[in-house]
Design a protein around this motif. Structure first.
Motif, PDB file in Angstrom:
ATOM      1  N   GLU A  19       0.832  -1.199   0.000  1.00 55.95           N
ATOM      2  CA  GLU A  19       0.000   0.000   0.000  1.00 55.95           C
ATOM      3  C   GLU A  19       0.869   1.252   0.000  1.00 55.95           C
ATOM      4  O   GLU A  19       1.981   1.250   0.522  1.00 55.95           O
ATOM      5  CB  GLU A  19      -0.890   0.036   1.250  1.00 55.95           C
ATOM      6  CG  GLU A  19      -1.852  -1.116   1.347  1.00 55.95           C
ATOM      7  CD  GLU A  19      -2.616  -1.093   2.661  1.00 55.95           C
ATOM      8  OE1 GLU A  19      -3.854  -1.103   2.584  1.00 55.95           O
ATOM      9  OE2 GLU A  19      -1.987  -1.058   3.724  1.00 55.95           O
ATOM     10  N   GLY A  20       0.323   2.313  -0.553  1.00 60.58           N
ATOM     11  CA  GLY A  20       0.992   3.604  -0.507  1.00 60.58           C
ATOM     12  C   GLY A  20       0.741   4.262   0.848  1.00 60.58           C
ATOM     13  O   GLY A  20      -0.415   4.446   1.250  1.00 60.58           O
ATOM     14  N   GLU A  21       1.811   4.603   1.541  1.00 61.57           N
ATOM     15  CA  GLU A  21       1.662   5.184   2.880  1.00 61.57           C
ATOM     16  C   GLU A  21       0.862   6.479   2.861  1.00 61.57           C
ATOM     17  O   GLU A  21       0.045   6.731   3.751  1.00 61.57           O
ATOM     18  CB  GLU A  21       3.038   5.417   3.509  1.00 61.57           C
ATOM     19  CG  GLU A  21       2.961   5.826   4.944  1.00 61.57           C
ATOM     20  CD  GLU A  21       4.329   5.919   5.608  1.00 61.57           C
ATOM     21  OE1 GLU A  21       4.435   6.696   6.586  1.00 61.57           O
ATOM     22  OE2 GLU A  21       5.283   5.235   5.173  1.00 61.57           O
ATOM     23  N   SER A  22       1.034   7.298   1.838  1.00 57.10           N
ATOM     24  CA  SER A  22       0.302   8.565   1.776  1.00 57.10           C
ATOM     25  C   SER A  22      -1.197   8.318   1.619  1.00 57.10           C
ATOM     26  O   SER A  22      -2.014   9.068   2.143  1.00 57.10           O
ATOM     27  CB  SER A  22       0.818   9.447   0.644  1.00 57.10           C
ATOM     28  OG  SER A  22       0.570   8.850  -0.604  1.00 57.10           O
ATOM     29  N   ARG A  23      -1.566   7.250   0.922  1.00 59.31           N
ATOM     30  CA  ARG A  23      -2.987   6.928   0.759  1.00 59.31           C
ATOM     31  C   ARG A  23      -3.599   6.451   2.078  1.00 59.31           C
ATOM     32  O   ARG A  23      -4.727   6.808   2.402  1.00 59.31           O
ATOM     33  CB  ARG A  23      -3.180   5.867  -0.317  1.00 59.31           C
ATOM     34  CG  ARG A  23      -2.931   6.414  -1.697  1.00 59.31           C
ATOM     35  CD  ARG A  23      -3.117   5.343  -2.740  1.00 59.31           C
ATOM     36  NE  ARG A  23      -2.985   5.939  -4.041  1.00 59.31           N
ATOM     37  CZ  ARG A  23      -3.749   5.623  -5.074  1.00 59.31           C
ATOM     38  NH1 ARG A  23      -4.682   4.703  -4.956  1.00 59.31           N
ATOM     39  NH2 ARG A  23      -3.584   6.211  -6.226  1.00 59.31           N
ATOM     40  N   VAL A  24      -2.862   5.646   2.816  1.00 59.42           N
ATOM     41  CA  VAL A  24      -3.360   5.185   4.114  1.00 59.42           C
ATOM     42  C   VAL A  24      -3.470   6.374   5.065  1.00 59.42           C
ATOM     43  O   VAL A  24      -4.437   6.507   5.811  1.00 59.42           O
ATOM     44  CB  VAL A  24      -2.455   4.071   4.694  1.00 59.42           C
ATOM     45  CG1 VAL A  24      -2.903   3.680   6.099  1.00 59.42           C
ATOM     46  CG2 VAL A  24      -2.456   2.855   3.773  1.00 59.42           C
ATOM     47  N   HIS A  30      -9.224  11.318   6.950  1.00 55.10           N
ATOM     48  CA  HIS A  30     -10.639  11.574   6.643  1.00 55.10           C
ATOM     49  C   HIS A  30     -11.436  11.794   7.929  1.00 55.10           C
ATOM     50  O   HIS A  30     -12.377  12.580   7.946  1.00 55.10           O
ATOM     51  CB  HIS A  30     -11.233  10.414   5.843  1.00 55.10           C
ATOM     52  CG  HIS A  30     -12.709  10.503   5.672  1.00 55.10           C
ATOM     53  ND1 HIS A  30     -13.306  11.425   4.839  1.00 55.10           N
ATOM     54  CD2 HIS A  30     -13.725   9.817   6.250  1.00 55.10           C
ATOM     55  CE1 HIS A  30     -14.613  11.301   4.909  1.00 55.10           C
ATOM     56  NE2 HIS A  30     -14.896  10.327   5.762  1.00 55.10           N
ATOM     57  N   PHE A  31     -11.054  11.133   8.999  1.00 55.86           N
ATOM     58  CA  PHE A  31     -11.790  11.213  10.261  1.00 55.86           C
ATOM     59  C   PHE A  31     -11.261  12.281  11.203  1.00 55.86           C
ATOM     60  O   PHE A  31     -11.902  12.578  12.202  1.00 55.86           O
ATOM     61  CB  PHE A  31     -11.741   9.859  10.973  1.00 55.86           C
ATOM     62  CG  PHE A  31     -12.422   8.784  10.190  1.00 55.86           C
ATOM     63  CD1 PHE A  31     -13.798   8.655  10.208  1.00 55.86           C
ATOM     64  CD2 PHE A  31     -11.690   7.910   9.406  1.00 55.86           C
ATOM     65  CE1 PHE A  31     -14.435   7.682   9.464  1.00 55.86           C
ATOM     66  CE2 PHE A  31     -12.316   6.927   8.662  1.00 55.86           C
ATOM     67  CZ  PHE A  31     -13.686   6.821   8.693  1.00 55.86           C
ATOM     68  N   VAL A  96     -15.016   0.317  16.874  1.00 50.60           N
ATOM     69  CA  VAL A  96     -15.647   0.347  15.551  1.00 50.60           C
ATOM     70  C   VAL A  96     -14.537   0.156  14.530  1.00 50.60           C
ATOM     71  O   VAL A  96     -13.473   0.782  14.630  1.00 50.60           O
ATOM     72  CB  VAL A  96     -16.372   1.692  15.295  1.00 50.60           C
ATOM     73  CG1 VAL A  96     -16.976   1.712  13.899  1.00 50.60           C
ATOM     74  CG2 VAL A  96     -17.438   1.950  16.345  1.00 50.60           C
ATOM     75  N   HIS A  97     -14.762  -0.716  13.559  1.00 55.29           N
ATOM     76  CA  HIS A  97     -13.790  -0.932  12.487  1.00 55.29           C
ATOM     77  C   HIS A  97     -14.363  -0.360  11.198  1.00 55.29           C
ATOM     78  O   HIS A  97     -15.515  -0.617  10.849  1.00 55.29           O
ATOM     79  CB  HIS A  97     -13.465  -2.421  12.347  1.00 55.29           C
ATOM     80  CG  HIS A  97     -12.822  -2.967  13.581  1.00 55.29           C
ATOM     81  ND1 HIS A  97     -11.503  -2.755  13.875  1.00 55.29           N
ATOM     82  CD2 HIS A  97     -13.333  -3.670  14.611  1.00 55.29           C
ATOM     83  CE1 HIS A  97     -11.219  -3.315  15.029  1.00 55.29           C
ATOM     84  NE2 HIS A  97     -12.325  -3.873  15.509  1.00 55.29           N
ATOM     85  N   LEU A  98     -13.536   0.412  10.509  1.00 58.34           N
ATOM     86  CA  LEU A  98     -13.976   1.151   9.327  1.00 58.34           C
ATOM     87  C   LEU A  98     -13.173   0.743   8.104  1.00 58.34           C
ATOM     88  O   LEU A  98     -11.992   0.373   8.205  1.00 58.34           O
ATOM     89  CB  LEU A  98     -13.825   2.652   9.596  1.00 58.34           C
ATOM     90  CG  LEU A  98     -14.623   3.130  10.810  1.00 58.34           C
ATOM     91  CD1 LEU A  98     -14.047   4.405  11.369  1.00 58.34           C
ATOM     92  CD2 LEU A  98     -16.076   3.295  10.428  1.00 58.34           C
ATOM     93  N   ASP A  99     -13.808   0.842   6.959  1.00 59.94           N
ATOM     94  CA  ASP A  99     -13.200   0.451   5.697  1.00 59.94           C
ATOM     95  C   ASP A  99     -12.151   1.480   5.270  1.00 59.94           C
ATOM     96  O   ASP A  99     -12.473   2.647   5.060  1.00 59.94           O
ATOM     97  CB  ASP A  99     -14.287   0.311   4.639  1.00 59.94           C
ATOM     98  CG  ASP A  99     -13.772  -0.304   3.363  1.00 59.94           C
ATOM     99  OD1 ASP A  99     -13.013   0.388   2.633  1.00 59.94           O
ATOM    100  OD2 ASP A  99     -14.127  -1.455   3.084  1.00 59.94           O
ATOM    101  N   ALA A 103     -12.669   5.130   3.267  1.00 66.25           N
ATOM    102  CA  ALA A 103     -12.196   6.354   3.924  1.00 66.25           C
ATOM    103  C   ALA A 103     -11.263   7.125   2.990  1.00 66.25           C
ATOM    104  O   ALA A 103     -11.335   8.353   2.910  1.00 66.25           O
ATOM    105  CB  ALA A 103     -11.477   6.023   5.226  1.00 66.25           C
ATOM    106  N   TYR A 104     -10.418   6.419   2.261  1.00 63.29           N
ATOM    107  CA  TYR A 104      -9.542   7.085   1.286  1.00 63.29           C
ATOM    108  C   TYR A 104     -10.373   7.791   0.217  1.00 63.29           C
ATOM    109  O   TYR A 104     -10.023   8.890  -0.236  1.00 63.29           O
ATOM    110  CB  TYR A 104      -8.594   6.070   0.636  1.00 63.29           C
ATOM    111  CG  TYR A 104      -7.779   6.674  -0.474  1.00 63.29           C
ATOM    112  CD1 TYR A 104      -6.744   7.565  -0.197  1.00 63.29           C
ATOM    113  CD2 TYR A 104      -8.068   6.390  -1.805  1.00 63.29           C
ATOM    114  CE1 TYR A 104      -6.011   8.142  -1.219  1.00 63.29           C
ATOM    115  CE2 TYR A 104      -7.336   6.966  -2.836  1.00 63.29           C
ATOM    116  CZ  TYR A 104      -6.307   7.838  -2.529  1.00 63.29           C
ATOM    117  OH  TYR A 104      -5.586   8.424  -3.545  1.00 63.29           O
ATOM    118  N   LEU A 105     -11.517   7.200  -0.145  1.00 60.72           N
ATOM    119  CA  LEU A 105     -12.394   7.794  -1.155  1.00 60.72           C
ATOM    120  C   LEU A 105     -13.309   8.877  -0.578  1.00 60.72           C
ATOM    121  O   LEU A 105     -14.122   9.445  -1.289  1.00 60.72           O
ATOM    122  CB  LEU A 105     -13.229   6.702  -1.832  1.00 60.72           C
ATOM    123  CG  LEU A 105     -12.426   5.657  -2.609  1.00 60.72           C
ATOM    124  CD1 LEU A 105     -13.337   4.534  -3.085  1.00 60.72           C
ATOM    125  CD2 LEU A 105     -11.687   6.300  -3.778  1.00 60.72           C
TER     126      LEU A 105
END
Length: 139
Positions: A19-24, A30-31, A96-99, A103-105
Motif C-alpha cells: 500500500e501507498g503510505e500517503s494513501r493510508v 478523513h476522520f 468500531v472498524h472502518l473500511d 475512507a480514502y475515497l
C-alpha cells in the motif's frame, strides 16, 4: 451535541508494503481535524515485510465532535447503535472498524482497515452506563 461523553478517541491503521503510505494516511485523516498529528511506527511482519502503523489520539471535545461527525455522516450509525452491547467492552471502550478504502475515497463505512477505539465516560464505570452514554453520543 454539546457534551462529548468520551475521554479520548484513538484511530489506527496499518500500512502494508503493498500500500501507498500517503494513501493510508489520507484515509485516516478523513476522520481527523486538520491540526491533529499522526504518529508513525515501523514494524515488521512475520515474513519480514515492512508494516507502518499510523495512529492518532484526539482528546479535546471539538476534535472528538469532528471524528463523531465524520462517523455519523457515513457509517451505518443505526447498526453501530444496535450492536453497542457487543462493541463496548467491560473497560468502557467502544470499538468500531472502518473500511480503509472507503475512507480514502472520502466516505465512512463499516469494514476493515481502520480501528476506532473510544474510551466512554461512565460513572460508575460499568459497561451498562458506557453503552447508554455511547448510544446518546451516536444519536
Amino acid at each position: 451535541m454539546s457534551e462529548v461523553p468520551f475521554h479520548y478517541i484513538d484511530l489506527r491503521a496499518f500500512c502494508y508494503d503493498t500500500e501507498g503510505e500517503s494513501r493510508v494516511e489520507d484515509a485516516l485523516r478523513h476522520f481527523l481535524p486538520e491540526d491533529v498529528e499522526l504518529e508513525r511506527a515501523e514494524s515488521e511482519g512475520h515474513l519480514g515485510d515492512r508494516i507502518v502503523v499510523l495512529s492518532a489520539r484526539v482528546e479535546r471535545a471539538d476534535e472528538m465532535r469532528h471524528v463523531l461527525g465524520q462517523l455519523r455522516d457515513g457509517a451505518d450509525i443505526e447498526q453501530i447503535r444496535r450492536e453497542l452491547d457487543q462493541r463496548v467492552d467491560d473497560n468502557c471502550s467502544l470499538f468500531v472498524h472502518l473500511d480503509k478504502q472507503e475512507a480514502y475515497l472520502g466516505d465512512a463505512q463499516l469494514g476493515d482497515g481502520i480501528s476506532l477505539r473510544a474510551k466512554v465516560e461512565a460513572y460508575p464505570a460499568k459497561k451498562e452506563s458506557a453503552v447508554e452514554n455511547a448510544r446518546d453520543a451516536l444519536s
